[in-house]
Design a protein around this motif. Structure first.
Motif, mmCIF file in Angstrom:
data_model
loop_
_atom_site.group_PDB
_atom_site.id
_atom_site.type_symbol
_atom_site.label_atom_id
_atom_site.label_comp_id
_atom_site.label_asym_id
_atom_site.label_seq_id
_atom_site.Cartn_x
_atom_site.Cartn_y
_atom_site.Cartn_z
ATOM 1 N N GLY A 271 3.121 13.170 -0.323
ATOM 2 C CA GLY A 271 2.230 12.879 -1.444
ATOM 3 C C GLY A 271 1.126 11.895 -1.110
ATOM 4 O O GLY A 271 0.275 11.599 -1.953
ATOM 5 N N ARG A 272 1.139 11.394 0.100
ATOM 6 C CA ARG A 272 0.148 10.381 0.490
ATOM 7 C C ARG A 272 -0.963 11.050 1.287
ATOM 8 O O ARG A 272 -0.703 11.958 2.071
ATOM 9 C CB ARG A 272 0.861 9.327 1.330
ATOM 10 N N SER A 273 -2.180 10.601 1.116
ATOM 11 C CA SER A 273 -3.290 11.209 1.859
ATOM 12 C C SER A 273 -3.295 10.737 3.313
ATOM 13 O O SER A 273 -2.710 9.691 3.638
ATOM 14 C CB SER A 273 -4.624 10.841 1.207
ATOM 15 N N ASP B 201 -3.480 -1.796 7.923
ATOM 16 C CA ASP B 201 -3.056 -3.060 7.299
ATOM 17 C C ASP B 201 -2.133 -3.820 8.251
ATOM 18 O O ASP B 201 -2.273 -5.031 8.439
ATOM 19 C CB ASP B 201 -2.295 -2.783 5.993
ATOM 20 N N ASN C 96 -4.823 7.303 3.566
ATOM 21 C CA ASN C 96 -3.930 6.205 3.169
ATOM 22 C C ASN C 96 -2.841 5.958 4.214
ATOM 23 O O ASN C 96 -2.417 4.818 4.413
ATOM 24 C CB ASN C 96 -3.324 6.473 1.795
ATOM 25 N N ARG D 42 0.835 -1.205 0.000
ATOM 26 C CA ARG D 42 0.000 0.000 0.000
ATOM 27 C C ARG D 42 0.873 1.261 0.000
ATOM 28 O O ARG D 42 0.534 2.263 -0.630
ATOM 29 C CB ARG D 42 -0.968 0.004 1.197
ATOM 30 N N LYS D 43 1.989 1.194 0.700
ATOM 31 C CA LYS D 43 2.902 2.345 0.673
ATOM 32 C C LYS D 43 3.329 2.655 -0.762
ATOM 33 O O LYS D 43 3.399 3.802 -1.167
ATOM 34 C CB LYS D 43 4.166 2.040 1.492
ATOM 35 N N LEU D 44 3.640 1.579 -1.506
ATOM 36 C CA LEU D 44 4.132 1.785 -2.874
ATOM 37 C C LEU D 44 3.042 2.293 -3.807
ATOM 38 O O LEU D 44 3.329 2.987 -4.777
ATOM 39 C CB LEU D 44 4.698 0.468 -3.432
ATOM 40 N N THR E 267 0.320 4.160 -2.996
ATOM 41 C CA THR E 267 -0.462 5.331 -2.575
ATOM 42 C C THR E 267 0.295 6.639 -2.768
ATOM 43 O O THR E 267 -0.048 7.650 -2.178
ATOM 44 C CB THR E 267 -0.908 5.201 -1.108
ATOM 45 N N ILE F 295 -2.444 2.275 5.853
ATOM 46 C CA ILE F 295 -1.192 1.496 5.898
ATOM 47 C C ILE F 295 -1.011 0.909 7.306
ATOM 48 O O ILE F 295 -0.715 -0.279 7.472
ATOM 49 C CB ILE F 295 0.010 2.387 5.513
#
Lengths: 255, 310
Positions: free
Chosen positions: B103-105, B115, B108, A12-14, A16, B112
């Motif tokens: 750059g990530r919301s 997860d 998200n 998911r890191k990759l 997003t 992460i």
């Protein structure tokens, strides 16, 4: 902490951020360049002899070397940015046994590299085949040949990404990691060959070429590794920075 | 940020104290932590105070196994952090408010962590609402203000609904409303039996938030205890024979400062001071416990530690 959960989080890191899209754009660009070469390029004598056989065309399509370098850069950025932005802190809080977190990261980056390598090979194959059918020779590579090129690119992409990520985790700086990948794949191998000609079949570019089903004879090489040996030695090129990443991560404080 | 209670309070956890025992940490020749020991108790909010560079963040990083100790150690409920089977379900931590990919919301970022923790998307939505980021959840973190990043960091800490919170400067960048909501949230969690250790430079905020305080300076413990006790630790005395009473009190282990005819006594309670004077036949004219703001106390503790180290 389940390794699968860590792997899922790393994937998911990759996926997003926009980084994979940027690398896909690069791959599309490489495919377009290859297609242009086939469509409009000529040899010195004005002929298109360089695409006159299936082997020539497969050699042009072989994406293993590109996959190594491009996915190496992908891995380097992915590995280093975890530390540049401090996001590794969250990972290590969830997985204080850091080796597991590093293993998950390397596995995810390998998967990402394999996908990018595959995409690059497919884009190149589409470009080359599309352009080749407009020439007098047509597209001459067998389905098995295309498959070999794609599988080799996937493998080389995974290896390149792990090599890059290992360096990224050790260096913890994207610029330094990118420089490290360029050194490892483009500067050090020729120096090794200079020091000993026997090293020629074992440098990453030669190994990638071997895996893509291309003979090195045309390039003047006297020896070429077998496929099994090429697979094993290419893995070794990634193992060294990976082990360094495990050791460094375990020994260092997270800053 | 939604005030605590509806979401994010630990559900009847067993008491889990944070215990730091003889923690020592060196960076080269610099001694960052010097045999530091203290306890943050369950059901309490413990303020962790100290000047810049006093070792607060380093202490928290060692507690969380982000940094190694050169001596001593820290446990959470008797277990080292690295030995907790599912650490984020026991401890929520915020040690770096800006540890996000720009750059990530925000959503998200939390997904992460969800997860990793095996949590579902609903819990992520719940936490986003709790920290007041529901409306900004899908924007890249690079566009967040410092306060919003702080809220996101707090959300990350709360995601696993842990009974223990270790928060480094969580009020940094929060607006007054955010600070109030954070305080209410942490107080509610403490009331539910949770353990919270909060470092802060905002002493006025700590006075409102904390039950106990731990004060460090130059890596050493300089004060520890219930905030109310520490604020009233000095006893002021006016009496018929200050010199003799000072000698008697010092003999009983107190630290006595003479200010003209008045004695300022540290280390003994009002009752103990009065009893010793009575036993010696000294007439007390005035005796009272001195209260001070936490800021006054803090400056005194850290100044004393500074002098002691010179």
């Amino acid at each position: 902490m389940s390794p699968l959960r860590l792997f899922r989080a790393e994937i998911r890191k990759l996926t997003t951020t926009r980084m994979p899209l940027a690398f896909l754009a690069v791959l599309a660009g490489v495919g377009a360049i290859n297609a242009s070469l086939v469509r409009w390029g000529t040899d010195f004598d004005g002929s298109k002899a360089f695409i006159s056989t299936g082997a020539d065309q497969q050699s042009l399509m072989a994406f293993g070397q590109n996959a190594l370098l491009i996915c190496g850069l992908f891995g380097a950025v992915a590995g280093a940015r975890e530390h540049t932005y401090g996001t590794a802190i969250w990972t290590f809080l969830a997985s204080p046994r850091r080796a597991r977190a590093v293993a998950a990261q390397l596995a995810a980056v390998a998967a990402g590299g394999a996908v990018l390598g595959t995409a690059g090979a497919l884009l190149t194959a589409i470009g080359v085949s599309g352009a080749a059918v407009t020439t007098e020779f047509g597209f001459l590579v067998s389905a098995g040949g295309v498959l070999r090129v794609v599988v080799a690119a996937a493998f080389c992409g995974a290896i390149g990404a792990v090599l890059g990520a290992g360096l990224g985790v050790v260096v913890r700086n994207a610029g330094g990691a990118v420089t490290g990948v360029v050194l490892a794949l483009m500067v050090v191998p020729p120096l090794l060959v200079q020091l000993s000609a026997d090293a020629a079949p074992w440098v990453p570019s030669a190994l990638a070429t071997t895996l893509s089903g291309i003979t090195l004879e045309a390039a003047g090489a006297e020896r070429q590794a077998g496929v099994g040996a090429a697979l094993a030695v290419l893995v070794l090129w990634a193992v060294v920075p990976s082990v360094a990443a495990f050791v460094a991560t375990d020994r260092r404080d997270v800053v | 940020m939604v005030v605590a209670g509806a979401v994010g309070t630990p559900s009847g956890p067993p008491p889990i104290p944070i215990e730091v025992d003889g923690l020592t940490k060196r960076y080269g020749s610099h001694l960052a932590l010097d045999d530091l020991s203290f306890v943050a108790r369950a059901g309490r909010v413990t303020g962790f105070l100290g000047p810049n560079g006093s070792g607060k963040t380093t202490t928290m990083k060692v507690m969380l196994d982000l940094a190694s100790a050169d001596g001593g150690g820290a446990t959470i409920g008797g277990t080292r952090y690295r030995d907790l089977p599912d650490p984020t379900s026991v401890v929520g931590a915020l040690v770096e408010s800006n540890a996000f990919h720009p750059g990530r919301s925000g959503r998200n970022q939390l997904r992460i962590l969800a997860d990793v923790d095996g949590l579902d998307a609903e819990r992520v939505d719940e936490v986003l609402e709790t920290v007041g980021l529901g409306g900004a959840a899908d924007r890249p973190v690079g566009g967040y203000s410092l306060g919003m990043r702080q809220r996101l960091g707090l959300g990350c800490a709360l995601l696993g609904d842990p009974p223990v919170l270790i928060l480094d400067e969580p009020a940094n960048g929060l607006d007054p409303k955010g600070i109030r909501e954070m305080r209410d949230l942490l107080r509610a969690r403490a009331a539910a039996g949770g353990t919270t250790l909060v470092s802060s430079h905002l002493l006025a905020e700590v006075e409102l938030l904390a039950d106990d305080v731990v004060v460090v300076d130059r890596g050493r413990l300089v004060a520890e205890g219930a905030l109310d006790d520490l604020r009233t630790e000095t006893v002021a005395v006016r009496c018929s024979d200050p010199s003799r009473l000072a000698s008697i009190l010092e003999g009983a282990g107190a630290n006595v400062n003479r200010d003209g005819g008045e004695l300022s006594v540290q280390g003994l309670s009002e009752e103990e001071t009065g009893r010793l004077a009575f036993d010696a036949g000294i007439v007390i004219h005035r005796l009272h416990a001195e209260s001070g703001t936490l800021e006054e106390r803090f400056l005194r503790w850290t100044a004393t530690a500074g002098e002691a180290s010179r």
